[in-house]
Design a protein around this motif. Structure first.
Motif, short mmCIF file in Angstrom:
data_model
loop_
_atom_site.label_atom_id
_atom_site.label_comp_id
_atom_site.label_asym_id
_atom_site.label_seq_id
_atom_site.Cartn_x
_atom_site.Cartn_y
_atom_site.Cartn_z
N ALA A 89 -21.25 -31.59 21.47
CA ALA A 89 -21.32 -30.22 20.96
C ALA A 89 -21.53 -29.23 22.09
O ALA A 89 -20.92 -28.15 22.11
N GLY A 90 -22.39 -29.59 23.03
CA GLY A 90 -22.61 -28.71 24.18
C GLY A 90 -21.33 -28.49 24.97
O GLY A 90 -21.02 -27.35 25.37
N ARG A 91 -20.58 -29.57 25.22
CA ARG A 91 -19.31 -29.43 25.95
C ARG A 91 -18.37 -28.47 25.24
O ARG A 91 -17.67 -27.67 25.87
N LEU A 92 -18.32 -28.55 23.91
CA LEU A 92 -17.37 -27.74 23.16
C LEU A 92 -17.67 -26.25 23.28
O LEU A 92 -16.74 -25.43 23.28
N ILE A 93 -18.94 -25.87 23.40
CA ILE A 93 -19.29 -24.44 23.41
C ILE A 93 -19.78 -23.96 24.76
O ILE A 93 -20.29 -22.84 24.88
N GLY A 94 -19.62 -24.78 25.79
CA GLY A 94 -20.00 -24.34 27.13
C GLY A 94 -21.49 -24.36 27.38
O GLY A 94 -22.01 -23.51 28.12
N ALA A 95 -22.19 -25.31 26.78
CA ALA A 95 -23.64 -25.41 26.93
C ALA A 95 -24.00 -26.84 27.29
O ALA A 95 -23.14 -27.68 27.55
N THR A 96 -25.29 -27.13 27.30
CA THR A 96 -25.76 -28.50 27.50
C THR A 96 -26.25 -29.06 26.17
O THR A 96 -26.51 -28.31 25.22
N GLY A 97 -26.41 -30.37 26.14
CA GLY A 97 -26.92 -30.99 24.93
C GLY A 97 -28.31 -30.53 24.57
O GLY A 97 -28.67 -30.49 23.39
N GLU A 98 -29.11 -30.17 25.57
CA GLU A 98 -30.47 -29.71 25.30
C GLU A 98 -30.50 -28.38 24.58
O GLU A 98 -31.49 -28.03 23.94
N ASP A 99 -29.41 -27.63 24.68
CA ASP A 99 -29.36 -26.31 24.06
C ASP A 99 -28.96 -26.36 22.59
O ASP A 99 -28.90 -25.33 21.92
N VAL A 100 -28.63 -27.53 22.07
CA VAL A 100 -28.04 -27.66 20.75
C VAL A 100 -28.98 -28.38 19.79
O VAL A 100 -29.57 -29.41 20.13
N ALA A 101 -29.09 -27.83 18.59
CA ALA A 101 -29.77 -28.51 17.48
C ALA A 101 -28.73 -28.84 16.43
O ALA A 101 -27.80 -28.07 16.18
N LEU A 102 -28.89 -30.01 15.81
CA LEU A 102 -28.01 -30.41 14.72
C LEU A 102 -28.72 -30.09 13.40
O LEU A 102 -29.85 -30.53 13.17
N VAL A 103 -28.03 -29.33 12.56
CA VAL A 103 -28.63 -28.88 11.30
C VAL A 103 -27.64 -29.14 10.17
O VAL A 103 -26.56 -29.66 10.38
N GLU A 104 -28.03 -28.73 8.96
CA GLU A 104 -27.22 -29.05 7.79
C GLU A 104 -26.06 -28.09 7.57
O GLU A 104 -25.08 -28.44 6.91
N SER A 105 -26.15 -26.89 8.10
CA SER A 105 -25.09 -25.90 7.89
C SER A 105 -25.31 -24.73 8.82
O SER A 105 -26.38 -24.58 9.43
N ALA A 106 -24.29 -23.88 8.91
CA ALA A 106 -24.43 -22.66 9.72
C ALA A 106 -25.49 -21.74 9.13
O ALA A 106 -26.20 -21.05 9.87
N THR A 107 -25.60 -21.72 7.81
CA THR A 107 -26.61 -20.85 7.18
C THR A 107 -28.02 -21.32 7.51
O THR A 107 -28.91 -20.51 7.79
N VAL A 108 -28.23 -22.63 7.49
CA VAL A 108 -29.54 -23.16 7.90
C VAL A 108 -29.82 -22.79 9.35
O VAL A 108 -30.94 -22.38 9.70
N ALA A 109 -28.82 -22.92 10.21
CA ALA A 109 -28.98 -22.54 11.61
C ALA A 109 -29.35 -21.07 11.73
O ALA A 109 -30.25 -20.69 12.50
N TRP A 110 -28.66 -20.23 11.00
CA TRP A 110 -28.94 -18.78 11.01
C TRP A 110 -30.39 -18.51 10.61
O TRP A 110 -31.11 -17.77 11.29
N HIS A 111 -30.82 -19.10 9.49
CA HIS A 111 -32.17 -18.84 9.00
C HIS A 111 -33.22 -19.26 10.02
O HIS A 111 -34.20 -18.53 10.26
#
Length: 858
Positions: A89-111
């Motif tokens: 996921a980090g590779r896909l968006i130009g970040a590292t794996g440490e910068d990414v959290a896996l959540v249930e949906s974009a809305t959950v991420a937003w909240h």
């Protein structure tokens, strides 16, 4: 200063410019690796894209591992693969794996991200008009409960954020700027890189909603200057539903804290102390679907292997072709703003609600979605659009699917269907109404007889594009499928509505994946899909999946197999379905996908949907024969003649009367069913019992359907005596009832009550228990679905769709194993009709007009 509108395209959409010459994608291979791509024209990637077979297998394999090891143990076994998901996921968006959290949906991420900012009274939020409904609702609720200020940024002539107005707005303090890279309501691509540069210069955090862009457009959080990015897995990433991504930049993580820390992201170090773990994973919760996350990892791997630049070039080109084609169609208006691009196209059709457009297209096998203004008031509402139709393409789509959509939309709306001019003739014989009595018995008609003098017709009432003979499950499915595509359909049935002389009455049927040969697997898959689509169209549940067992003596060879089906012994079978008691000498095939069809509700739904789509249904109208009429057909009925381009015969037990080539190959037998009460009814209902069959030595096949709704368990034998079609089926006899009771109670001890209901029906049997589905070789303007040998109900919607395809010129090579020729129907029927034969290569008049490409009781 204002950037040029050209910067809003994909190359300037907030990521590094795309490779000007990415490696072309192999859409044929990608389509072949996507199971759902063969079942319909799926143009809804922006809703939920079709996953690849590899993604599907990943999810299912881990669920199986959990069932064998347990959830914790399976998670430990897959720990390294799960860790890889973050890095992918980090590779896909130009970040590292440490910068990414896996959540249930974009809305959950937003909240979780918004809550971490701890916004309060006076905090000022600047939001783009492209904001998604859930994001806007959250902001409005925070304004109501926490006193924050919400300002919607103005748009410029391109439809995107007005950059000059943004600069002015940033001259006052702001707590956050949020923008949707691509909105749900259009194909707009916001100039996120330019927005991000201005926001960063003002020292304000930027939240980018990449839900509709990640996976189809280049996304780079560095180029975007994004501090927060949220995305979903189910859309253009082609991951499973229930997955999402949350990116939080390191600088923001230093001053933001999760509002609801969880054991997954924090360590409890003392009575009143805890430490947050480093990285974005502090925003996760312990409980999550590891199977779905692994599936997301497979989807990310596939996207990275293809290359986002290549994906972007392909879907953008395909969508641009669709946008151009739509703009050229009379009565269709493309409503995308000037800064549109990527794989999404939105439009409306004159005089037709978008929901109606979508429903009509869905029935024709074209899957799009309607987006109401309530999902984008700051966009659609302000543009005065109550709703739009959204099409969205992906790598498994191709030009033929774009052509199919354009061809379908080129046809008039339901309120503007042209009808042929009336032909001056004497008054017609009125059509028989539903209240008409059953016709009296007459000698069987034969297509071989010389055509009688034609009855003069009265215009459109005696002319259709397709005539469907028969109103059983296949006839109703075919009529609805054709009418939903805009085809003018007349449906004829020899008996009044609701009769019980055929094979489609009764309350329940069985559906299963267990079949003797893999040749059936594709049609079985289409059947399950067809029932889901019928349920959606009808707005009610029609199929209950409960699992089934199909038993035989252990000494005999297995006759059933199928996806996810397993062979079990008698002890294992007892654990699966304790209501069914097998001897130690028995084994069974367990089919977890087997279920019960609410047949009566399905028949009602098909009739209602057919009427709503325009089917001209004429019950009590007996067909006495037919013959070719040029490239079309003339059908003779006891109410007069009817002409059509195509004839579809779904006449059940009376098929051989209308297709004499089959007369020596079909046998109609009497089948009886009884429902048996119980002193312990729970043992004869799911989950203690599902659909079943038992091969009983010396007796034959006993089959049954568990108690369903108000009905007790139903049982029957899969054989019976030859039936007389000149008489209605008589009631179940005492001998038939006694034999069924005796055998059923050997295997269903809980069936100790009285017979609560009984009925008789007919199976039309063919050699090898096969079907005949397709065109008659001697007369390809006539199609049949016949002789379903007692296991055809489950295929109803799939057979109906297949007949609609064939009648409108869409080839179905997957059905060659059921072609009438495979049953030996390969020559000219008795009588010399050679002069009337049409060239098999002659295209269907309907296809030329539309230009479209390509229970069971036991």
């Amino acid at each position: 200063m204002t950037d040029s509108a050209s910067q809003n395209g994909p190359a300037g959409a907030g990521a590094e410019p795309a490779d000007p010459s990415p490696v072309p994608l192999d859409s044929v291979a990608l389509r072949a690796a996507t199971p759902g791509a063969t079942l319909a024209h799926h143009l809804n990637a922006a809703g939920a894209a079709l996953p690849s077979l590899a993604v599907l297998d990943t999810v299912i394999d881990h669920l199986r591992l959990e069932s064998r090891l347990g959830g914790y143990e399976a998670a430990e076994a897959a720990a390294e693969r799960t860790a890889d998901v973050y890095h992918l996921a980090g590779r896909l968006i130009g970040a590292t794996g440490e910068d990414v959290a896996l959540v249930e949906s974009a809305t959950v991420a937003w909240h979780r991200a918004i809550d971490a900012l701890r916004l309060g009274p006076g905090d000022r939020i600047l939001a783009s008009a492209s904001s998604y409904v859930s994001s806007a609702l959250h902001l409005l609720e925070l304004r109501r409960t926490r006193g924050i200020s919400v300002e919607v940024l103005p748009t410029d002539g391109s439809g995107g954020v007005d950059l000059d107005q943004l600069e002015q707005a940033l001259r006052q303090p702001a707590a956050l700027v949020t923008v949707a890279h691509v909105p749900t309501s259009s194909a707009l691509i916001e100039p996120v890189a330019q927005i991000g540069a201005r926001v960063a210069a003002a020292g304000v955090p930027l939240l980018v909603d990449a839900t509709q862009s990640v996976g189809q457009l280049p996304v780079d959080v560095g180029v975007m200057h994004a501090d927060i990015l949220v995305a979903t897995g189910r859309k253009f990433l082609r991951g499973p539903r229930g997955t999402g991504l949350l990116y939080l930049g390191p600088a923001l993580r230093e001053r933001a804290r999760p509002l609801t820390p969880d054991v997954r992201g924090a360590r409890w170090t003392g009575d009143e102390e805890y430490d947050l773990l480093p990285g974005a994973r502090r925003y996760e919760t312990w409980e999550a679907s590891h199977a779905l996350r692994l599936g997301l990892g497979t989807a990310l791997t596939e996207a990275l292997a293809l290359g986002v630049d290549a994906i972007s070039a392909y879907v953008s080109g395909l969508a641009a072709r669709l946008r151009t084609g739509l703009a050229e169609l009379p009565g269709v208006t493309v409503v995308d703003p000037p800064a549109a691009g990527g794989g999404i196209v939105t439009f409306v059709r004159d005089g037709e609600e978008p929901t109606t457009t979508v429903r009509t297209l869905r029935a024709a096998g074209l899957h799009l979605v309607a987006v109401p203004a309530s999902h984008g008031q700051w966009d659609l509402g302000r543009r005065g659009l109550p709703a739009v139709v959204r099409a969205s393409v992906h790598v498994y789509n191709d030009d033929t699917e774009v052509d199919a959509l354009l061809a379908r939309l080129a046809r008039p709306t339901a309120t503007g269907v042209p009808t042929p001019p009336p032909v001056p003739t004497p008054p017609s014989v009125p059509a028989v109404s539903e209240a008409a009595p059953p016709p009296s018995a007459v000698p069987p008609a034969t297509t071989a007889a010389p055509a009688p003098a034609p009855t003069l017709l009265t215009g459109a009432e005696r002319r259709a594009e397709v005539i469907v003979v028969g109103a059983g499950v296949h006839g109703r499915s075919a009529a609805w499928a054709l009418a939903a595509r805009g085809v003018r359909v007349i449906q004829l049935d020899r008996l009044p509505a609701g009769h019980t002389e055929g094979s489609s009455h009764g309350r329940t049927r069985m559906i299963r994946r267990a079949y003797p040969s893999p040749v059936w697997d594709d049609l079985v898959n289409r059947a399950y899909t067809g029932w889901r689509e019928l349920e959606q169209a009808a707005g009610r549940r029609l199929v209950s999946t409960v699992g089934g067992l199909y038993a035989r003596p252990a000494r005999t060879s297995s006759t059933l197999r199928g996806p996810d089906c397993v062979l079990v012994d008698a002890n294992q079978a007892a654990g699966i379905a304790p209501g069914l008691v097998l001897g130690a000498d028995m084994v069974a095939v367990h089919d977890p996908a087997a279920g019960v069809i609410d047949a009566a509700a399905a028949m009602d739904a098909l009739a209602a949907l057919g009427r709503a789509a325009g089917v001209d249904r004429r019950d009590g109208c007996r067909v006495t024969g037919w013959h070719p009429d040029g490239a079309g057909v003339r059908v003779h009925t006891d109410s007069g003649d009817v002409l059509a381009d195509r004839l579809v015969i779904c006449a059940g037990p009376w098929t051989a009367d209308l297709v004499p080539e089959l007369a020596g190959r079909l046998t109609t037998v009497r089948i009886v069913n009884i429902h048996i009460g119980s002193s312990t009814p729970a043992l004869l209902a799911p989950p203690a019992l599902g659909p079943f069959s038992v091969e009983v030595p010396g007796v034959g096949l006993l089959y049954g359907i568990p108690a369903h709704g108000p009905d007790a368990v139903k049982v029957g034998f899969d054989h019976g005596p030859v039936d007389d079609l000149n008489r209605p089926p008589g009631p179940v006899t005492a001998a038939e009832r006694a034999e069924l009771l005796s055998v059923a109670r050997r295997f269903l001890p809980a069936a100790d009550g009285p017979v609560t209901a009984e009925l008789a029906c007919r199976y039309t049997m063919a050699p090898g228990n096969r079907f005949a589905v397709g065109a008659l070789p001697a007369h390809p303007q006539a199609l049949i679905a016949a002789a379903c040998s007692g296991h055809g109900f489950k295929f109803g919607p799939a057979i109906g769709a297949a007949l609609a395809d064939l009648a409108t010129g869409v080839p179905r090579p997957d059905l060659e194993f059921l072609a009438p020729a495979a049953m030996g129907v390969d020559g000219v029927p008795p009588g010399d009709w050679a002069a009337d034969r049409v060239n098999p290569e002659t295209p269907s008049p309907i296809a030329a007009r539309t230009s479209e490409p390509t229970a069971h009781r036991r």
